[in-house]
Design a protein around this motif. Structure first.
Motif, PDB file in Angstrom:
ATOM      1  N   LEU A 121       0.881  -1.168   0.000  1.00  0.00           N
ATOM      2  CA  LEU A 121       0.000   0.000   0.000  1.00  0.00           C
ATOM      3  C   LEU A 121       0.916   1.214   0.000  1.00  0.00           C
ATOM      4  CD1 LEU A 121      -2.987   0.787   0.029  1.00  0.00           C
ATOM      5  CD2 LEU A 121      -2.848   0.971   2.501  1.00  0.00           C
ATOM      6  N   TYR A 122       1.148   1.781  -1.186  1.00  0.00           N
ATOM      7  CA  TYR A 122       2.186   2.793  -1.376  1.00  0.00           C
ATOM      8  C   TYR A 122       1.635   4.184  -1.660  1.00  0.00           C
ATOM      9  CZ  TYR A 122       6.150   5.311  -3.358  1.00  0.00           C
ATOM     10  OH  TYR A 122       7.116   6.257  -3.604  1.00  0.00           O
ATOM     11  N   ALA A 123       0.628   4.281  -2.510  1.00  0.00           N
ATOM     12  CA  ALA A 123       0.211   5.565  -3.054  1.00  0.00           C
ATOM     13  C   ALA A 123      -0.255   6.522  -1.961  1.00  0.00           C
ATOM     14  CB  ALA A 123      -0.891   5.373  -4.089  1.00  0.00           C
ATOM     15  N   SER A 124      -0.086   7.807  -2.230  1.00  0.00           N
ATOM     16  CA  SER A 124      -0.552   8.851  -1.330  1.00  0.00           C
ATOM     17  C   SER A 124      -2.063   8.762  -1.166  1.00  0.00           C
ATOM     18  CB  SER A 124      -0.177  10.220  -1.909  1.00  0.00           C
ATOM     19  OG  SER A 124      -0.912  11.256  -1.301  1.00  0.00           O
ATOM     20  N   PRO A 125      -2.594   9.190  -0.010  1.00  0.00           N
ATOM     21  CA  PRO A 125      -4.049   9.162   0.176  1.00  0.00           C
ATOM     22  C   PRO A 125      -4.824   9.955  -0.862  1.00  0.00           C
ATOM     23  CG  PRO A 125      -2.936   9.506   2.275  1.00  0.00           C
ATOM     24  CD  PRO A 125      -1.887   9.600   1.218  1.00  0.00           C
TER      25      PRO A 125
END
Length: 565
Positions: free
Chosen positions: A184-188
């Motif tokens: 789970l990498y992407a920015s919020p």
């Protein structure tokens, strides 16, 4: 997705669903946490179609909040807690959000109620059971994307689009396996985290949450290895920053957010399954996927593939007619994954969205062509929009934000595509008479007003903007100032060449502060990687940041013997 987690909680109650730096939670625990928070949200007035803003870092609370909002019937509005509070408040107000889920009051706009996810209502959900979920044909989330006025457009994504993506993922990737771990990498505020969330929880896998301190380079590579990550989706620039460390558990790497360079693909093609993808925010994260082959790396561009389930892709001319294979045109996406439009912006919605054969359609503004094998290739934008660190940016929107700063009379923002490096923004600014701010001061002022990806990497204060004969800004004549003291030694020249390649600025001097010529954190890891590759000298990220100039970096490198490996 909320119902999917409940099903998995019954089938695999003790299986780990999510792990972050604070620990791991099982599917049963995640399901219960979502129930309790959903009950709290209902008590705060959240019901069908209520927009709920969420300002939380990546982690268990963020995922719990998303599930709870959907269970209470609400619509998720993700915000980045690292963005200026005033910016987040303005976005929440534009989205008509009435409730904020956050641990900080700074992001709460006037009139909003706040729920702290770390202190939900005590006990279990109310005896009447969990709150009734919202209409499955309603909205799942609203997410900001690039605008030309200095404020973002708000894309409306329905539950049907989210379900379509989850089903398409299962169809395309197959069974990931009980031991799969998805990063789970992407920015919020980058919708990539929705893709990652669906991929992991949709396949009953374990999600591994990246730490903010491990977003690039060697720290990220260590996290991938230590967490035994099997599937990851990373921006192409981040993918290029990773050292060639051994990652034996990694099975699939997706390149997202910006074009995948053939040189980068060649570094990864033998290490794992490499997948290239494409999809604007207005089409629910991903519309096409492509398994990269070695033959693909010999071309000028890596294809972005064919439509995934639930989508059709057309390439059309200015009149909207489909062009022949091999001919360039605008990419139009049709299908269940297309957004409902832009919130509270009917004219913008009408200009981009429509109907084709009964399905929702979206004119992307991206240029592309389909080859004889049916593979889609991206050819750039039809307008000035660019991707900066994975975010879509309208230079006109950055100009509008600069013009709101005191003392700025006019501004022109350009995108600089450095050699094999990420796109950088360069702003040229004319100040009001009697006021001569520094470029550094203007960058700092803008950083207090807008998210980091909207802050130019370099701001140059000039007396006047060059104009064409027609009175428009002549962007070809916007010069970037060069440094004064040039490099002399072989080490200085090599490091200067690396820096100039990455920031897209010629003539950087030995004593120039690198933050004044377009420096940002992603470049630090790439400089370290290229110095080691070209000079055989290993420098830490801390040493490079602390040095801050080409001259001081070269001095540190000169005192270190090349690595014999």
């Amino acid at each position: 997705m909320s119902d999917r987690v409940s099903t998995l909680a019954r089938r695999f109650p003790h299986r780990v669903a999510l792990a972050d730096r604070t620990g791991a939670v099982t599917y049963a625990d995640l399901d219960q946490r979502a129930d309790v928070l959903a009950d709290t949200l209902s008590g705060a007035g959240v019901g069908p179609a209520t927009v709920v803003a969420v300002a939380l870092e990546r982690g268990v609370p963020l995922v719990t909040a998303a599930l709870a909002i959907w269970r209470s019937g609400g619509v998720l509005l993700p915000l980045d807690p690292a963005s200026p509070p005033a910016w987040n408040q303005s976005v929440a107000t534009a989205a008509d959000a009435t409730v904020l889920v956050s641990t900080s009051v700074l992001h709460r706009a006037p009139g909003m109620r706040q729920v702290d996810p770390t202190r939900p209502a005590a006990g279990s959900p109310r005896p009447g059971g969990r709150p009734a979920a919202g209409d499955p044909t309603g909205l799942a989330y609203v997410i900001p994307t690039a605008g030309t006025t200095g404020t973002p457009k708000l894309v409306m994504i329905g539950h049907d689009a989210v379900v379509n993506l989850m089903v398409a993922q299962r169809h395309w990737f197959g069974d990931l396996g009980d031991d799969a771990r998805v990063l789970l990498y992407a920015s919020p505020v980058a919708d990539g985290w929705i893709f990652e969330l669906l991929l992991g929880l949709g396949a009953a896998c374990r999600l591994e949450v990246v730490d903010r301190e491990s977003l690039v380079g060697a720290p990220l590579a260590r996290l991938l290895a230590e967490r035994a990550v099997t599937h990851a989706a990373l921006p192409a620039a981040v993918l290029d920053s990773l050292p060639e460390d051994d990652l034996p558990r990694l099975r699939t790497m997706l390149s997202v957010g910006s074009p995948l360079a053939p040189a980068t693909a060649r570094r990864w093609i033998d290490r794992c399954e490499l997948v290239n993808g494409y999809g604007p925010t207005e089409a629910t994260v991903a519309s096409t996927l492509h398994r990269v082959s070695r033959a693909d790396t010999d071309g000028e561009r890596i294809p972005v593939g064919r439509p995934i389930a639930g989508y059709d892709i057309f390439v059309v001319d200015p009149d909207g007619q489909v062009v022949a294979d091999g001919q360039p045109g605008e990419i139009v996406i049709v299908g269940r994954g297309v957004a409902r439009g832009y919130l509270n912006a009917p004219e913008l919605t009408a200009a981009r969205f429509g109907q084709v054969d009964g399905g929702r359609s979206y004119r992307t503004g991206d240029r592309g062509r389909r080859d004889a094998d049916g593979l889609l290739h991206l050819l750039g934008r039809m307008d000035a929009q660019v991707k900066v660190r994975g975010f879509r940016v309208e230079p006109a929107g950055v100009e509008a934000a600069l013009l709101r700063l005191p003392g700025v009379r006019s501004a022109a923002v350009s995108a600089v595509a450095a050699d094999a490096g990420p796109v950088s923004l360069v702003a040229h600014v004319v100040s009001t008479p009697g006021y001569r701010p520094s470029g550094t001061a203007l960058r700092a002022a803008l950083a207090r007003a807008v998210p980091a990806h909207l802050v130019p990497d370099l701001v140059v204060v000039v007396d006047a903007l060059p104009l064409t004969a027609a009175g428009k800004v002549d962007r070809r004549r916007l010069a970037v100032p060069a440094g004064s003291r040039p490099p002399h030694t072989p080490t200085e020249r090599a490091i200067a060449a690396i820096v100039e390649e990455l920031v897209g600025v010629d003539g950087v001097g030995l004593d120039d502060d690198l933050t004044d010529v377009g420096w940002h954190s992603l470049l630090t890891t790439q400089v370290a990687f290229r110095i080691e590759r070209r000079l055989g000298i290993r420098l830490t990220l801390e040493e490079i940041v602390r040095a801050g100039t080409i001259g001081r970096i070269a001095a540190v490198a000169a005192g270190r013997a090349p690595d014999p490996r």
